[in-house]
Design an enzyme around this catalytic site. Structure first.
Site, PDB file in Angstrom:
ATOM      1  CG  ASN A 152      -0.579  -0.319   2.467  1.00 24.15           C
ATOM      2  OD1 ASN A 152       1.137  -0.867   2.995  1.00 24.15           O
ATOM      3  ND2 ASN A 152      -0.650  -0.180   3.654  1.00 24.15           N
ATOM      4  CE  LYS A 201       8.903 -10.951   0.742  1.00 23.37           C
ATOM      5  NZ  LYS A 201       8.689  -9.744  -0.477  1.00 23.37           N
ATOM      6  N   GLY A 240       2.752  -5.826   7.333  1.00 17.73           N
ATOM      7  CA  GLY A 240       1.842  -6.202   7.043  1.00 17.73           C
ATOM      8  C   GLY A 240       0.373  -6.725   7.585  1.00 17.73           C
ATOM      9  CB  SER A 241      -1.718  -9.283   6.966  1.00 21.22           C
ATOM     10  OG  SER A 241      -0.981 -10.610   6.792  1.00 21.22           O
ATOM     11  CB  VAL A 242      -2.692  -9.942  11.846  1.00 27.96           C
ATOM     12  CG1 VAL A 242      -2.387 -10.929  13.454  1.00 27.96           C
ATOM     13  CG2 VAL A 242      -3.052  -8.601  12.949  1.00 27.96           C
ATOM     14  N   PRO A 243      -1.310 -12.495  10.393  1.00 32.74           N
ATOM     15  CG  PRO A 243      -3.569 -13.533   8.955  1.00 32.74           C
ATOM     16  CD  PRO A 243      -2.800 -11.929   9.435  1.00 32.74           C
ATOM     17  CB  THR A 244       2.017 -12.567   6.879  1.00 33.08           C
ATOM     18  OG1 THR A 244       1.165 -12.743   5.788  1.00 33.08           O
ATOM     19  CG2 THR A 244       3.608 -12.113   6.504  1.00 33.08           C
ATOM     20  CD  GLU A 269       2.063  -0.771  10.277  1.00 26.78           C
ATOM     21  OE1 GLU A 269       1.005  -1.258  10.998  1.00 26.78           O
ATOM     22  OE2 GLU A 269       2.310  -0.682   9.231  1.00 26.78           O
ATOM     23  CB  CYS A 298      -2.538  -0.950   8.283  1.00 29.45           C
ATOM     24  SG  CYS A 298      -1.406   0.407   8.455  1.00 29.45           S
ATOM     25  CD  GLU A 330      -6.218  -4.252   8.036  1.00 31.89           C
ATOM     26  OE1 GLU A 330      -5.880  -3.581   8.443  1.00 31.89           O
ATOM     27  OE2 GLU A 330      -6.060  -5.815   8.586  1.00 31.89           O
ATOM     28  CD  GLU A 357       7.888   0.981  10.595  1.00 26.09           C
ATOM     29  OE1 GLU A 357       9.324   1.367  10.612  1.00 26.09           O
ATOM     30  OE2 GLU A 357       7.823  -0.225  10.109  1.00 26.09           O
TER      31      GLU A 357
END
Length: 553
Positions: A216, A239, A291-295, A313, A347, A450, A527
């Protein structure tokens, strides 16, 4: 750099060029063929033939480029390059590092002539026409500020409007400047001990840091992660998301042009496999992920194998509380900014909008009226305020949330449908109309999960205690906001909100001087701000004995 990507588009204009002209004036006009991996100071291709993946331009749906993922060999080369750079960079003084970082920030803001003109301009530099704040006409060619080049590629890569992309590039530049200012201030503490002995502490870099970005804010996130890392004396392998791989390598070229050692900031492309190789690499000292919570949980698990510190984050389902005494105009503006910035793909968005029942009808009426006027279309056009969502699968996912909300009893007051711009070149793009949902309840999927798209869920409340209890009823805690004229209430409510980044009478502002991050499953660490220095450095304690050893043996 963008010049090498769109050189074929740069031609001497046949007529006077207006101030708003840009090298890329509309979507669908760029094809990227240059390598997107970067280590040891230059763009790289792999001798190993991996399966390349198509990357699509969100505004048109056409193939923008092909992604060449990095395997273990390429990741190792990038890390080795970062290790070599670290040996030199970490021994430089903070002031020396700051000079290079300041130069990088200046390059982003400076004019950049087309590559074919650089030799000619060295011999006979001349500016024929000043085209305004973004461009100059040099020897019949358009020379843009690097800021504009990067912003255009961010739009092509991500789909957000050019107006927002420029602000993102500004945020990246300011972040580099901010941490350049902190680079020379890193210091320890002196502690006097009995008998003339003493101890002192040293704040030292970690080594090679891994940064893993989200799609994003591709360029901004690369800067937000690299700037504090480099200021502390670290090097980085970054990355980007495989969905938006283009602009991170432009930041790598900026650092290189500024005089950074080869390998200081490297870019490896790829998906989960590449990210896993980076997280598990034995020479990577820290991982920072957005990124996402699961990742994020998977990243943390992989980093734990090497007991590596992480900054995470992650996602949010943030509440925005609007009390009956709020300034209506500012509350409406805040709600729109809290939900529709970057097509809702933020986010920290305040997607659960709790409005006091006394002002609910007026608030909803005004929000719907403003939402219907948001101009959707080509994100490279100055008038566009909402561009395309990042991918076809993501668009379909967001639309499915709207359908589910209707099935669960929510009322769609406006939007929530696919949108096809009038320009036929944009017909394959990933557009939808911004959506406002009413009659929402706390148990609906649209309120609990989300969505990460332009969907606002409006709920009503009657009392402050009720609003706070419902606002905090989530496993996430990235952000929260409150609109009220009562200063005492504002601070009282913020104190009770379980979120890491809170806003009073505004929303979604992220100055680089201020820490940003979440509570609960929304992340670890911060951050931006001075505190982030602690996340990219480690403390060493040194004891100095000035007398004899007092031994028990």
């Amino acid at each position: 750099m963008l010049q090498s990507l769109v050189l074929s588009l740069l031609r001497p204009p046949a007529s006077p060029v207006p101030a708003a002209v840009r090298c890329v004036s509309s979507s669908g006009s760029v094809k990227i063929t240059v390598p997107l991996n970067f280590w040891a100071g230059e763009r790289r291709t792999s001798p190993v033939k991996y399966n390349k993946e198509n990357v699509y331009e969100p505004a048109t749906g056409r193939v923008l480029c092909q992604l060449e993922p990095c395997g273990s060999t390429e990741v190792h080369k990038a890390v080795e390059a970062a290790k070599t750079a670290f040996d030199h960079w970490s021994r430089m003084s903070g002031m020396e590092r700051a000079r290079i970082m300041i130069q990088a920030a200046h390059i982003i803001e400076a004019l950049a002539a087309p590559l074919t003109l650089k030799n000619e301009l060295k011999q006979k530099p001349r500016v024929l026409v000043d085209l305004g704040c973004h461009c100059l006409l040099i020897c019949g060619f358009i020379a843009q500020r690097r800021r504009e080049e990067i912003a255009e590629m961010e739009v092509i890569d991500n789909g957000k409007s050019i107006t927002e992309a420029r602000l993102d590039v500004d945020s990246a530049r300011l972040c580099i400047e901010f941490y350049a200012g902190l680079a020379s201030t890193l210091a320890g503490q002196h502690v006097q001990l009995p008998g003339g002995s003493f101890a002192y502490t040293r704040r030292e870099p970690l080594g090679v840091c891994a940064g893993i970005g989200a799609w994003n804010y591709p360029f901004q996130i690369a800067a937000w992660k690299s700037a504090p890392a480099l200021a502390c004396g670290n090097s980085m392998v970054f990355k980007p998301s495989p969905v938006t791989p283009v602009t991170a390598v432009m930041l790598a070229e900026v650092y290189a042009e500024a005089g950074a050692p080869e390998g200081l900031f490297n870019v490896v492309q790829g998906g989960q496999e590449t990210g896993g190789l980076l997280c598990r690499h034995p020479d990577v000292a820290k991982v920072s992920f957005t990124g996402s919570v699961p990742t994020g949980k998977k990243i943390m698990e992989m980093a734990s194998e090497g007991v590596k510190p992480v900054t995470l984050e992650l996602g949010g389902k943030s509440p925005l509380l609007i009390f009956e005494d709020a300034d209506m105009e500012n509350a409406v503006r805040g709600a729109l900014m809290a939900n529709f910035l970057s097509q809702g793909q933020v986010c920290s968005n305040g997607t659960r909008v709790f409005v006091h029942k006394e002002i609910l009808p007026k608030f909803v009426e005004e929000v719907v009226k403003r939402t219907r006027t948001i101009e959707i279309g080509d994100p490279l056009q100055e008038s566009t305020r909402m561009g395309a969502l990042v991918s076809r699968p993501h668009l379909e996912k967001v639309l499915s949330f709207v359908d589910q909300a209707k099935q669960e009893g929510a009322t769609v007051l406006c939007g929530g449908e696919p949108f096809v711009p009038a320009d036929p070149q944009l017909g394959g793009g990933y557009y939808m109309t911004p959506c406002v949902l009413a009659d929402c309840t706390d148990d609906m999927t649209c309120v609990k999960e989300e969505i990460f798209g332009p969907v606002m869920s409006v709920l009503s409340f009657e009392s402050e205690d009720e609003a706070l209890q419902r606002a905090n009823d989530t496993t996430m805690g990235l952000a929260a906001g409150v609109f009220t004229r009562d200063v005492t209430r504002a601070h009282r409510v913020v104190e009770r909100l379980k979120a890491g980044s809170c806003f009073i009478n505004n929303y979604n502002i992220t100055p680089v001087e201020v820490p940003f991050g979440g509570f609960k499953t929304s992340g670890i660490g911060r951050e931006n701000g001075q505190v982030t220095i602690e996340h990219y450095s480690q403390m060493k304690t040194v004891f100095v004995e000035m007398g004899d050893v007092d031994s028990l043996f």
